[in-house]
Design a protein around this motif. Structure first.
Motif, PDB file in Angstrom:
ATOM      1  N   THR A 132      11.083  -8.324  -1.108  1.00  0.00           N
ATOM      2  CA  THR A 132      10.492  -8.067  -2.422  1.00  0.00           C
ATOM      3  C   THR A 132      11.571  -7.562  -3.374  1.00  0.00           C
ATOM      4  OG1 THR A 132       9.783  -5.956  -1.483  1.00  0.00           O
ATOM      5  CG2 THR A 132       8.074  -7.603  -1.827  1.00  0.00           C
ATOM      6  N   GLU A 133      11.377  -7.868  -4.653  1.00  0.00           N
ATOM      7  CA  GLU A 133      12.290  -7.393  -5.692  1.00  0.00           C
ATOM      8  C   GLU A 133      11.537  -7.369  -7.016  1.00  0.00           C
ATOM      9  OE1 GLU A 133      15.269  -6.130  -5.316  1.00  0.00           O
ATOM     10  OE2 GLU A 133      15.349  -5.743  -7.468  1.00  0.00           O
ATOM     11  N   PRO A 134      11.245  -6.215  -7.618  1.00  0.00           N
ATOM     12  CA  PRO A 134      11.513  -4.890  -7.061  1.00  0.00           C
ATOM     13  C   PRO A 134      10.577  -4.525  -5.893  1.00  0.00           C
ATOM     14  CG  PRO A 134      10.318  -4.701  -9.131  1.00  0.00           C
ATOM     15  CD  PRO A 134      10.610  -6.166  -8.940  1.00  0.00           C
ATOM     16  N   SER A 135      10.975  -3.467  -5.181  1.00  0.00           N
ATOM     17  CA  SER A 135      10.200  -3.006  -4.034  1.00  0.00           C
ATOM     18  C   SER A 135       9.748  -1.568  -4.260  1.00  0.00           C
ATOM     19  CB  SER A 135      11.047  -3.022  -2.754  1.00  0.00           C
ATOM     20  OG  SER A 135      11.584  -4.299  -2.526  1.00  0.00           O
ATOM     21  N   VAL A 136       8.600  -1.237  -3.720  1.00  0.00           N
ATOM     22  CA  VAL A 136       8.089   0.139  -3.848  1.00  0.00           C
ATOM     23  C   VAL A 136       7.461   0.623  -2.550  1.00  0.00           C
ATOM     24  CG1 VAL A 136       7.607  -0.018  -6.339  1.00  0.00           C
ATOM     25  CG2 VAL A 136       5.847  -0.702  -4.684  1.00  0.00           C
ATOM     26  N   GLU A 137       7.465   1.941  -2.392  1.00  0.00           N
ATOM     27  CA  GLU A 137       6.659   2.566  -1.350  1.00  0.00           C
ATOM     28  C   GLU A 137       5.331   2.904  -2.013  1.00  0.00           C
ATOM     29  OE1 GLU A 137       7.649   3.141   1.783  1.00  0.00           O
ATOM     30  OE2 GLU A 137       9.786   2.682   1.527  1.00  0.00           O
ATOM     31  N   VAL A 138       4.242   2.690  -1.298  1.00  0.00           N
ATOM     32  CA  VAL A 138       2.923   2.972  -1.856  1.00  0.00           C
ATOM     33  C   VAL A 138       2.416   4.300  -1.302  1.00  0.00           C
ATOM     34  CG1 VAL A 138       0.561   2.137  -2.103  1.00  0.00           C
ATOM     35  CG2 VAL A 138       2.446   0.505  -1.923  1.00  0.00           C
ATOM     36  N   ASP A 139       2.173   5.251  -2.198  1.00  0.00           N
ATOM     37  CA  ASP A 139       1.592   6.529  -1.781  1.00  0.00           C
ATOM     38  C   ASP A 139       0.186   6.623  -2.356  1.00  0.00           C
ATOM     39  OD1 ASP A 139       4.061   7.159  -0.745  1.00  0.00           O
ATOM     40  OD2 ASP A 139       4.674   8.385  -2.466  1.00  0.00           O
ATOM     41  N   MET A 140      -0.635   7.360  -1.671  1.00  0.00           N
ATOM     42  CA  MET A 140      -2.010   7.519  -2.108  1.00  0.00           C
ATOM     43  C   MET A 140      -2.336   8.996  -2.134  1.00  0.00           C
ATOM     44  SD  MET A 140      -4.544   5.275   0.064  1.00  0.00           S
ATOM     45  CE  MET A 140      -5.213   6.821   0.643  1.00  0.00           C
ATOM     46  N   SER A 141      -3.015   9.427  -3.189  1.00  0.00           N
ATOM     47  CA  SER A 141      -3.442  10.823  -3.166  1.00  0.00           C
ATOM     48  C   SER A 141      -4.957  10.856  -3.014  1.00  0.00           C
ATOM     49  CB  SER A 141      -3.007  11.534  -4.442  1.00  0.00           C
ATOM     50  OG  SER A 141      -4.122  11.944  -5.188  1.00  0.00           O
ATOM     51  N   TRP A 142      -5.401  11.677  -2.129  1.00  0.00           N
ATOM     52  CA  TRP A 142      -6.834  11.765  -1.868  1.00  0.00           C
ATOM     53  C   TRP A 142      -7.100  13.150  -1.308  1.00  0.00           C
ATOM     54  CZ3 TRP A 142      -9.988  11.238   2.868  1.00  0.00           C
ATOM     55  CH2 TRP A 142     -11.340  10.995   2.599  1.00  0.00           C
ATOM     56  N   HIS A 143      -8.020  13.861  -1.912  1.00  0.00           N
ATOM     57  CA  HIS A 143      -8.310  15.242  -1.483  1.00  0.00           C
ATOM     58  C   HIS A 143      -7.045  16.090  -1.463  1.00  0.00           C
ATOM     59  CE1 HIS A 143     -12.353  14.206   0.676  1.00  0.00           C
ATOM     60  NE2 HIS A 143     -12.307  13.838  -0.587  1.00  0.00           N
ATOM     61  N   GLY A 144      -6.192  15.911  -2.475  1.00  0.00           N
ATOM     62  CA  GLY A 144      -4.972  16.719  -2.584  1.00  0.00           C
ATOM     63  C   GLY A 144      -3.888  16.223  -1.653  1.00  0.00           C
ATOM     64  N   GLY A 145      -2.669  16.164  -2.123  1.00  0.00           N
ATOM     65  CA  GLY A 145      -1.548  15.750  -1.275  1.00  0.00           C
ATOM     66  C   GLY A 145      -1.385  14.246  -1.253  1.00  0.00           C
ATOM     67  N   TRP A 146      -0.135  13.799  -1.232  1.00  0.00           N
ATOM     68  CA  TRP A 146       0.157  12.367  -1.228  1.00  0.00           C
ATOM     69  C   TRP A 146       0.470  11.917   0.183  1.00  0.00           C
ATOM     70  CZ3 TRP A 146      -0.369   9.449  -5.541  1.00  0.00           C
ATOM     71  CH2 TRP A 146      -0.452  10.136  -6.758  1.00  0.00           C
ATOM     72  N   ILE A 147       0.014  10.731   0.533  1.00  0.00           N
ATOM     73  CA  ILE A 147       0.460  10.215   1.821  1.00  0.00           C
ATOM     74  C   ILE A 147       0.927   8.766   1.684  1.00  0.00           C
ATOM     75  CG2 ILE A 147      -1.346  11.668   2.875  1.00  0.00           C
ATOM     76  CD1 ILE A 147      -1.834   9.013   4.551  1.00  0.00           C
ATOM     77  N   GLU A 148       1.964   8.450   2.434  1.00  0.00           N
ATOM     78  CA  GLU A 148       2.569   7.130   2.333  1.00  0.00           C
ATOM     79  C   GLU A 148       1.733   6.116   3.118  1.00  0.00           C
ATOM     80  OE1 GLU A 148       6.794   6.989   3.339  1.00  0.00           O
ATOM     81  OE2 GLU A 148       6.448   4.917   4.004  1.00  0.00           O
ATOM     82  N   MET A 149       1.350   5.026   2.440  1.00  0.00           N
ATOM     83  CA  MET A 149       0.489   4.040   3.090  1.00  0.00           C
ATOM     84  C   MET A 149       1.238   2.772   3.506  1.00  0.00           C
ATOM     85  SD  MET A 149      -2.195   5.754   3.061  1.00  0.00           S
ATOM     86  CE  MET A 149      -3.024   4.522   4.023  1.00  0.00           C
ATOM     87  N   GLY A 150       2.400   2.515   2.904  1.00  0.00           N
ATOM     88  CA  GLY A 150       3.139   1.307   3.269  1.00  0.00           C
ATOM     89  C   GLY A 150       4.051   0.884   2.137  1.00  0.00           C
ATOM     90  N   GLY A 151       4.403  -0.400   2.154  1.00  0.00           N
ATOM     91  CA  GLY A 151       5.335  -0.904   1.154  1.00  0.00           C
ATOM     92  C   GLY A 151       4.715  -2.045   0.369  1.00  0.00           C
ATOM     93  N   ALA A 152       5.369  -2.364  -0.770  1.00  0.00           N
ATOM     94  CA  ALA A 152       4.870  -3.465  -1.596  1.00  0.00           C
ATOM     95  C   ALA A 152       5.963  -3.885  -2.569  1.00  0.00           C
ATOM     96  CB  ALA A 152       3.624  -3.025  -2.364  1.00  0.00           C
ATOM     97  N   GLY A 153       5.685  -4.906  -3.343  1.00  0.00           N
ATOM     98  CA  GLY A 153       6.660  -5.333  -4.344  1.00  0.00           C
ATOM     99  C   GLY A 153       6.351  -6.727  -4.840  1.00  0.00           C
TER     100      GLY A 153
END
Ligand code: DAH
Length: 338
Positions: free
Chosen positions: A264-285
């Motif tokens: 992918t170009e550009p590429s990103v890490e996907v974070d999700m916030s739910w009930h406070g705090g971010w968690i990494e869910m995977g990649g995308a782009g």
């Protein structure tokens, strides 16, 4: 013995036996009444029968006939008392039955929580117009790496980072491995379908990781790919946000962090916030032009986005499971909660 005396003994016996049988309140007292009157050895009927031998010869036929009638009457009274008691036992059982008590429930199994999650994610993406496709778990290097723009020098191709199949490698020029990512399915679909493409693929991937609370040598990914004439990262973010809020049932925030993936170009890490705090869910782009070229698409004509998320992570997040190893212990006490 005179006929009269004999007949009066029979009459007395009938009265006594009938009274005793109908007075019996339970099976035990009925049984002792039976022994008393109908007992084979010393029951009263037996005793009276002995008197039959002493009746005058001329009176014998009548005496015998009366004896038989008495015997039948007494036996019938006994039978009747028996059925009376049986009937009352059934009535008692019916009276004891409490229809308001909770019944004894049969335990029925159900799908594993990861399977449930996969089914739900398929539903969500189905509603967004994505087709669900499958790809093989044993892959070649072209689909797992080459076509995804992952060069030989890339650390992800290190044999120690992958499960190569030794036998296959020995006998062929193209080594085989257990796929390390579901991105392989992007290639398989695009190789066989002209654009536009809108698919998701959910399945197992394998990496020689040591199992801990967040890693397991086998886990599940959901891969998404959309290729069309006009696609932007805003579309990507909207799709991911709809996915996460549909699955978690509440409005979830999605955050992109710049990253790098060869495909992918550009590429990103996907974070999700739910009930406070971010968690990494995977990649995308946005799909790298080299990938589009590898499958025979024209990067000047089409553009696309792709993403890959961890199914265990989504499931663990929703159910507040702290350790993904729980999913694979086959402990019914754990699994029954889902
Ligand atoms: N295949 C990547 C992995 O397993 C995840 C991923 C990242 C998939 C970016 C994608 C993507 O489709 O665009 O780590």
């Amino acid at each position: 013995m005179s006929l009269d005396a004999f007949l009066s003994e029979l009459g007395q016996l009938t009265t006594d036996a009938t009274a005793a049988f109908s007075a019996a309140a339970d099976t035990e007292s009925l049984e002792s009444a039976r022994v008393e009157f109908l007992g084979a050895k010393s029951g009263q009927l037996k005793t009276v029968q002995k008197g039959l031998g002493t009746v005058d010869k001329a009176d014998k036929p009548l005496a015998g006939k009366s004896f038989n009638e008495t015997k039948q009457k007494v036996e019938a009274a006994f039978e009747e008392a028996g059925s009376r008691l049986a009937g009352s036992a059934i009535r008692q059982e019916a009276a004891d039955f409490d229809p308001t008590e909770p019944g004894r429930r049969t335990r029925i199994g159900h799908a594993h929580p990861i399977t449930q999650t996969i089914e739900e994610l398929k539903d969500i993406f189905g509603r967004l117009g994505f087709n669900v496709v499958e790809g093989p778990e044993i892959e070649d290097e072209w689909h797992n790496f080459e076509a995804l723009n992952i060069p030989r020098s890339h650390p992800a191709r290190d044999p120690l980072e992958n499960f190569y199949l030794a036998t296959a490698t020995r006998h062929s020029d193209s080594p085989l491995l257990l796929r390390s990512q579901t991105s392989t399915v992007q290639i398989r679909v695009m190789e066989n379908t002209p654009p536009p493409v809108r698919i998701v693929s959910l399945g197992r991937v394998y990496r020689p990781d040591t199992a801990d609370a967040t890693h397991y040598p086998m886990f599940h990914q959901i891969e998404g790919l959309l290729v069309d004439k006009q696609v932007t990262m805003a579309d990507l973010k909207s799709v991911l946000r709809m996915l996460c809020s549909s699955y978690l049932g509440e409005d979830v925030h999605v955050r992109f962090r710049t990253s790098f993936f060869p495909f992918t170009e550009p590429s990103v890490e996907v974070d999700m916030s739910w009930h406070g705090g971010w968690i990494e869910m995977g990649g995308a782009g946005m799909v790298d032009p080299n990938v589009l070229r590898a499958v025979g698409y024209d990067p000047d004509e089409v553009i696309g986005f792709a993403f890959g998320l961890g199914v265990e992570r989504l499931c663990a997040r929703r159910h507040a499971v702290r350790d993904i190893r729980e999913f694979y212990k086959n402990d019914a006490r754990f699994l029954h909660q889902f």
